[in-house]
Enzyme design. Structure first.
Site, PDB file in Angstrom:
ATOM      1  N   SER A 145       0.815  -1.209   0.000  1.00 27.15           N
ATOM      2  CA  SER A 145       0.000   0.000   0.000  1.00 27.15           C
ATOM      3  C   SER A 145       0.860   1.275   0.000  1.00 27.15           C
ATOM      4  O   SER A 145       1.527   1.580  -0.984  1.00 27.15           O
ATOM      5  CB  SER A 145      -0.945  -0.041   1.200  1.00 27.15           C
ATOM      6  OG  SER A 145      -1.921   0.963   1.127  1.00 27.15           O
ATOM      7  N   ASP A 198       9.988   5.431 -10.273  1.00 30.98           N
ATOM      8  CA  ASP A 198       9.548   5.968 -11.559  1.00 30.98           C
ATOM      9  C   ASP A 198      10.163   7.329 -11.864  1.00 30.98           C
ATOM     10  O   ASP A 198      10.320   7.700 -13.033  1.00 30.98           O
ATOM     11  CB  ASP A 198       8.022   6.088 -11.581  1.00 30.98           C
ATOM     12  CG  ASP A 198       7.339   4.750 -11.835  1.00 30.98           C
ATOM     13  OD1 ASP A 198       8.051   3.728 -11.891  1.00 30.98           O
ATOM     14  OD2 ASP A 198       6.099   4.724 -11.969  1.00 30.98           O
ATOM     15  N   LYS A 220      -0.739  -4.196  -3.163  1.00 26.40           N
ATOM     16  CA  LYS A 220      -2.019  -3.714  -2.657  1.00 26.40           C
ATOM     17  C   LYS A 220      -2.210  -2.278  -3.149  1.00 26.40           C
ATOM     18  O   LYS A 220      -1.663  -1.335  -2.597  1.00 26.40           O
ATOM     19  CB  LYS A 220      -2.042  -3.778  -1.131  1.00 26.40           C
ATOM     20  CG  LYS A 220      -3.441  -3.677  -0.510  1.00 26.40           C
ATOM     21  CD  LYS A 220      -3.874  -2.260  -0.275  1.00 26.40           C
ATOM     22  CE  LYS A 220      -5.197  -2.199   0.470  1.00 26.40           C
ATOM     23  NZ  LYS A 220      -5.683  -0.809   0.652  1.00 26.40           N
TER      24      LYS A 220
END
Length: 542
Positions: free
Chosen positions: A288, A299, A313
């Site tokens: 999460s 990224d 998740k």
């Protein structure tokens, strides 16, 4: 009234989703449920609890949805929220239950129990005259009896080693702070290490304080450890990412059925550590909010991610409080990393049992031990801001894979942990030897102290008393790990109690030098520095 509340919630939800046919469907469904419930209440042969039937019905209904939508009773909702709060009201002890007896592991620093003299190793026999020891000694019961509104008083009957009779204490409950940054220390000349265990109300503030403190000590490189972190509040993870990423770069975005659920979060502040190589440690227990943070840094080519594929998740739950203080945690959107990857691993609606087996399936397939056992979905190919290739399909894939180390594991070690033999031994040893150990600084303990053979023999004897059969081969396999964990726990119980910042640095300072993932991280700072500067051609990750 409960039925009306349920109906109102359903109709309001349907209206928000739009469409008169949906409203009609929800109304018809509610009418059917009401008829059944009324018939049971009026005609069923035995007396039943309508409230329990309603709770059960809601829980079973939600099983047809995704694996993370959930219904919590009022009591469960309070317990769940308390895990993410910055503190709670109580007496302030860390406890352990062994052989139906509640032991005080340590009184929390600055709490009311420490102030009145409750000590590590004390046994809590009764609370306000009600026995706490015995078969009924469960975590739930202990929490219920020891926690309470600040300012209220509670009488404890304590048994203490060396005391012939039980000692009576009256404790005034108070606010007890909880911490989510578990460690923050210099792991080298200019290398800082921060361990974050969850994302709670206070996590960002704790993190900023730790990051600033390490920078003042000369940190130019950082290891951020998110292993085993199950997540929590998304905004805390976003705020932490903003401390590392400059400009107004995208950090995470969500997409849902309604336009109001489509949101994006971008960097917008001047962060504390926007320059300097970063290594992020993750594993299958990172979920999460941990994945949001790791995904944003990966990224944006801001950090090198090391370890194993994360949990996966990526569904966003909105907590909806119901009139009876129960709570519906309804999935309303999905998380996406800046490159467009969905964090959520695949699932089939209504098959949460199979979904729950994912980690064991990954273990059985060899994914935790061999990188080539991970099957990447080539159709879910994405690129970082600098053009590096990353993959979707569930979780965050590390840039550098490090297998799980099982070389010291054995069933004997698992049994010692399971019955708290190591923890209890360390606690008793610390209590008996604290004054002598504190005559020297922790650094001397770290370099010189050894868990010797007499100590190990005592552990074996105690384990046999607890019904653990001694296995010589398994013992020899795990001996070094047993010694390491005992030393780390003693360090925590002796020097950790002297700390005023809530950190457990001593454990990680002792454990990390033997941790393969941590050691790989130290060796990968060259690649992390090249990544930060956009010199991808200089990276050697294989």
């Amino acid at each position: 009234m409960l039925s009306l509340a349920l109906a109102g919630g359903m109709v309001i939800g349907a209206t928000l989703l739009g469409g008169s046919s949906k409203v009609s469907d929800v109304s018809a469904g509610y009418d059917k449920f009401r008829q059944v419930l009324n018939r049971i209440e009026r005609d069923y042969v035995d007396s039943v609890s309508t409230a329990e039937l309603v709770d059960y019905s809601i829980s079973k209904m939600l099983e047809k949805l995704d694996p993370h939508t959930a219904y919590l009773t009022a009591e469960e909702a309070v317990a769940a929220r308390s895990q993410l709060e910055s503190g709670f009201d109580g007496i302030g002890v860390e406890f352990n239950i062994q052989n139906d007896t509640v032991y005080v592991v340590t009184p929390l620093f600055g709490g009311p129990s420490e102030e009145i003299g409750i000590q590590s190793g004390d046994r809590i026999l009764s609370v306000d005259g009600s026995p706490l020891s015995g078969p009924g000694a469960t975590n739930t019961r202990v929490f219920k009896m020891l926690r309470g509104k600040r300012g209220t008083k509670v009488k404890l009957e304590i048994a203490r080693n060396g005391a012939k009779k039980p000692i009576m204490f009256e404790v005034t409950r108070n606010r007890i702070p909880t911490y989510s940054v578990d460690a923050a220390y210099m792991a080298g000349k200019d290398v800082g290490y921060i361990k974050v265990t969850r994302f709670s109300e206070s996590t960002y503030d704790e993190f900023k304080k730790a990051l600033g403190m390490l920078k003042e000590k000369g940190m130019n490189r950082l290891i951020l450890d998110l292993r085993g972190n199950p997540g929590g509040y998304m905004e805390k993870a976003v705020n932490m990412a903003d401390e590392f990423i400059a400009g107004d770069k995208l950090l995470v975005y969500t997409k849902g059925k309604r336009a109001g659920m489509d949101k994006e979060s971008r960097a917008h502040i001047a962060g504390i550590f926007e320059e300097g190589p970063i290594v992020v440690l993750v594993d299958e227990g990172s979920a999460s909010a941990s994945e949001i943070l790791a995904g944003a840094l990966q990224d944006q080519d801001r950090a090198l991610v090391i370890g194993r594929r994360t949990f996966g998740k990526g569904l966003v739950q909105m907590p909806l409080k119901l009139d009876d203080n129960s709570e519906l945690r309804l999935t309303v959107s999905r998380y996406y990393t800046p490159s467009g990857r969905s964090i959520q691993k695949p699932y089939e609606m209504g098959h949460s049992e199979e979904y729950g087996k994912d980690l064991s399936n990954r273990y059985d397939s060899g994914e935790f031990f061999h990188a080539d056992s991970i099957h990447l979905n080539k159709k879910l190919r994405y690129t970082t801001v600098g053009g590096r290739e990353v993959f979707g399909g569930g979780g965050i894939m590390p840039d550098v894979f490090v297998p799980r180390d099982s070389s010291r594991n054995s069933n004997y070690l698992f049994e010692l942990r399971g019955k708290n033999i190591l923890r209890d031994f360390a606690l008793k040893y610390a209590a008996l030897n604290q004054q002598g150990l504190l005559k020297k600084p922790f650094e001397s303990f770290f370099s010189d102290f050894q868990v010797n053979e007499p100590m190990l023999k005592e552990i074996v004897r105690e384990s046999e008393k607890q019904g653990i059969v001694f296995h010589e081969k398994e013992y020899q396999k795990s001996k070094a790990q047993i010694q390491l964990e005992i030393k780390a726990l003693i360090g925590r119980y002796v020097w950790g109690r002297q700390r005023k910042d809530g950190l457990s640095n001593e454990i990680y300072q002792i454990i990390n030098p033997s941790d393969p993932v941590f050691q790989v991280a130290l060796r990968q700072f060259g690649n992390a520095a090249a990544l930060e500067k956009g010199k991808f051609g200089q990276m050697r990750l294989k």
